[in-house]
Design an enzyme around this catalytic site. Sequence first.
Site, PDB file in Angstrom:
ATOM      1  CE  LYS A 156      -2.405  -1.213   4.014  1.00 33.90           C
ATOM      2  NZ  LYS A 156      -1.590  -2.481   4.648  1.00 33.90           N
ATOM      3  NE  ARG A 201       5.560  -0.914  10.170  1.00 36.93           N
ATOM      4  CZ  ARG A 201       4.787  -0.096   9.695  1.00 36.93           C
ATOM      5  NH1 ARG A 201       5.514  -0.034   8.369  1.00 36.93           N
ATOM      6  NH2 ARG A 201       3.889  -0.789   9.278  1.00 36.93           N
ATOM      7  NE  ARG A 231      -4.976  -1.492   9.778  1.00 39.82           N
ATOM      8  CZ  ARG A 231      -3.826  -0.160   8.499  1.00 39.82           C
ATOM      9  NH1 ARG A 231      -3.301   0.194   8.864  1.00 39.82           N
ATOM     10  NH2 ARG A 231      -2.832  -1.297   9.014  1.00 39.82           N
TER      11      ARG A 231
HETATM   12  P1  AP5 Z   1       4.656  -1.900   1.957  1.00 36.43           P
HETATM   13  O1  AP5 Z   1       4.456  -0.695   0.514  1.00 36.43           O
HETATM   14  O2  AP5 Z   1       5.499  -0.625   2.826  1.00 36.43           O
HETATM   15  O3  AP5 Z   1       3.626  -2.190   2.557  1.00 36.43           O
HETATM   16  P2  AP5 Z   1       1.831  -2.143   3.062  1.00 36.43           P
HETATM   17  O4  AP5 Z   1       1.036  -2.713   2.525  1.00 36.43           O
HETATM   18  O5  AP5 Z   1       1.721  -0.737   3.172  1.00 36.43           O
HETATM   19  O6  AP5 Z   1       2.522  -2.297   4.590  1.00 36.43           O
HETATM   20  P3  AP5 Z   1       2.504  -2.183   5.616  1.00 36.43           P
HETATM   21  O7  AP5 Z   1       3.635  -2.697   6.532  1.00 36.43           O
HETATM   22  O8  AP5 Z   1       3.099  -0.464   6.000  1.00 36.43           O
HETATM   23  O9  AP5 Z   1       1.045  -2.662   5.984  1.00 36.43           O
HETATM   24  P4  AP5 Z   1      -0.153  -2.331   7.625  1.00 36.43           P
HETATM   25  O10 AP5 Z   1      -1.272  -2.310   7.563  1.00 36.43           O
HETATM   26  O11 AP5 Z   1       0.222  -3.268   8.480  1.00 36.43           O
HETATM   27  O12 AP5 Z   1       0.893  -0.864   8.089  1.00 36.43           O
HETATM   28  P5  AP5 Z   1       0.385   0.784   8.614  1.00 36.43           P
HETATM   29  O13 AP5 Z   1       2.034   1.324   8.599  1.00 36.43           O
HETATM   30  O14 AP5 Z   1      -0.142   1.061   7.573  1.00 36.43           O
HETATM   31  O15 AP5 Z   1       5.851  -2.489   1.244  1.00 36.43           O
HETATM   32  C1  AP5 Z   1       6.276  -3.737   2.681  1.00 36.43           C
HETATM   33  C2  AP5 Z   1       7.506  -4.401   2.046  1.00 36.43           C
HETATM   34  O16 AP5 Z   1       7.290  -5.412   0.714  1.00 36.43           O
HETATM   35  C3  AP5 Z   1       8.940  -3.197   1.266  1.00 36.43           C
HETATM   36  O17 AP5 Z   1       9.429  -3.504   2.028  1.00 36.43           O
HETATM   37  C4  AP5 Z   1       8.552  -3.463  -0.155  1.00 36.43           C
HETATM   38  O18 AP5 Z   1       9.906  -2.301  -0.505  1.00 36.43           O
HETATM   39  C5  AP5 Z   1       7.571  -4.050  -0.566  1.00 36.43           C
HETATM   40  N1  AP5 Z   1       6.887  -4.865  -1.661  1.00 36.43           N
HETATM   41  C6  AP5 Z   1       6.181  -3.363  -1.578  1.00 36.43           C
HETATM   42  N2  AP5 Z   1       5.815  -4.121  -3.125  1.00 36.43           N
HETATM   43  C7  AP5 Z   1       6.480  -4.735  -3.724  1.00 36.43           C
HETATM   44  C8  AP5 Z   1       6.042  -6.019  -4.462  1.00 36.43           C
HETATM   45  N3  AP5 Z   1       5.253  -5.708  -5.192  1.00 36.43           N
HETATM   46  N4  AP5 Z   1       7.147  -7.341  -5.010  1.00 36.43           N
HETATM   47  C9  AP5 Z   1       7.484  -7.446  -4.213  1.00 36.43           C
HETATM   48  N5  AP5 Z   1       7.971  -6.057  -2.651  1.00 36.43           N
HETATM   49  C10 AP5 Z   1       7.313  -5.107  -2.392  1.00 36.43           C
HETATM   50  O19 AP5 Z   1      -0.417   0.493  10.086  1.00 36.43           O
HETATM   51  C11 AP5 Z   1       0.864   0.487  11.051  1.00 36.43           C
HETATM   52  C12 AP5 Z   1      -0.168  -0.123  12.003  1.00 36.43           C
HETATM   53  O20 AP5 Z   1      -1.261   1.216  12.852  1.00 36.43           O
HETATM   54  C13 AP5 Z   1      -1.251  -1.030  12.690  1.00 36.43           C
HETATM   55  O21 AP5 Z   1      -1.288  -2.155  12.855  1.00 36.43           O
HETATM   56  C14 AP5 Z   1      -2.512  -0.417  13.271  1.00 36.43           C
HETATM   57  O22 AP5 Z   1      -2.035  -0.359  15.079  1.00 36.43           O
HETATM   58  C15 AP5 Z   1      -2.027   0.991  13.521  1.00 36.43           C
HETATM   59  N6  AP5 Z   1      -3.072   1.517  11.963  1.00 36.43           N
HETATM   60  C16 AP5 Z   1      -2.935   2.652  11.144  1.00 36.43           C
HETATM   61  N7  AP5 Z   1      -3.824   2.495  10.467  1.00 36.43           N
HETATM   62  C17 AP5 Z   1      -5.005   2.192  11.407  1.00 36.43           C
HETATM   63  C18 AP5 Z   1      -6.655   2.551  11.343  1.00 36.43           C
HETATM   64  N8  AP5 Z   1      -6.888   2.698  10.288  1.00 36.43           N
HETATM   65  N9  AP5 Z   1      -7.246   1.746  12.154  1.00 36.43           N
HETATM   66  C19 AP5 Z   1      -6.452   1.039  13.258  1.00 36.43           C
HETATM   67  N10 AP5 Z   1      -5.531   1.475  13.508  1.00 36.43           N
HETATM   68  C20 AP5 Z   1      -4.467   1.364  11.964  1.00 36.43           C
END
Ligand code: AP5
Length: 205
Positions: A13, A139, A88
Amino acid sequence: MRLILLGPPGAGKGTQAQRLVERYSIVQLSTGDMLRAAVAAETAIGLRAKDIMASGGLVPDEVVVGIISDRLELDDAENGFILDGFPRTVPQAEALDELLSSKGIELDAVVELKVNEGALLERVENRVAEMRARGEEPRADDNAEALAKRLASYRAQTEPLVQYYSERRKLLTVDGMMTIEEVTKEIERLLNAVTAGDSKPARRS
Ligand code: AP5
């Protein structure tokens, strides 16, 4: 362009949002990034969110809805935005609907990135290795235990949004197993069709 990127942890994402903001000259609104900044700055929200995030749980709806509501008030969101990691839960999606309709604006599309679970762990492990190689602290939630909880939260609370947006004919599903470049191209292809009015996202049965 007003978009939501939906997908499990590590689906890509954030990676795709960064590429699409350049393509469409819009802003990326990542609740994960905003919450991590709040944790680092030790704000009241950050202190509340810190342990929940580290364990892979979800921060309460009212906290994230408040963050997004404030953020959408800023001028830079007027040209359009990509919501990355929000909504989410169904209550968050309902709150977003209310927010947007109070502003008289509509979402263009919700892009769901589909990625196999085995690949998610591999991607998260790669990210940890890359961050360490750059001398950065990984992280707090990028470990197998927290990832399992993030995935469980995704299945239980976020996956119902696939149906939610399918019923509203906003859902576009993309194979997130392709290369980063190919995924971007496919998203752009589908968005071009939507904006040209060639196709309306189908309702999934
Ligand atoms: P990346 O692009 O970072 O993937 P992502 O989907 O953004 O993954 P996240 O781990 O950031 O998602 P998340 O939803 O768990 O975390 P968030 O920060 O939103 O890619 C990941 C890796 O893969 C990178 O190294 C990239 O280079 C690689 N990659 C990407 N595409 C690729 C491809 N096609 N092929 C190969 N490699 C690839 O949330 C974190 C925490 O915050 C949550 O757990 C929660 O506690 C809280 N939070 C955030 N939003 C909310 C909400 N709306 N409600 C409640 N809690 C929330």
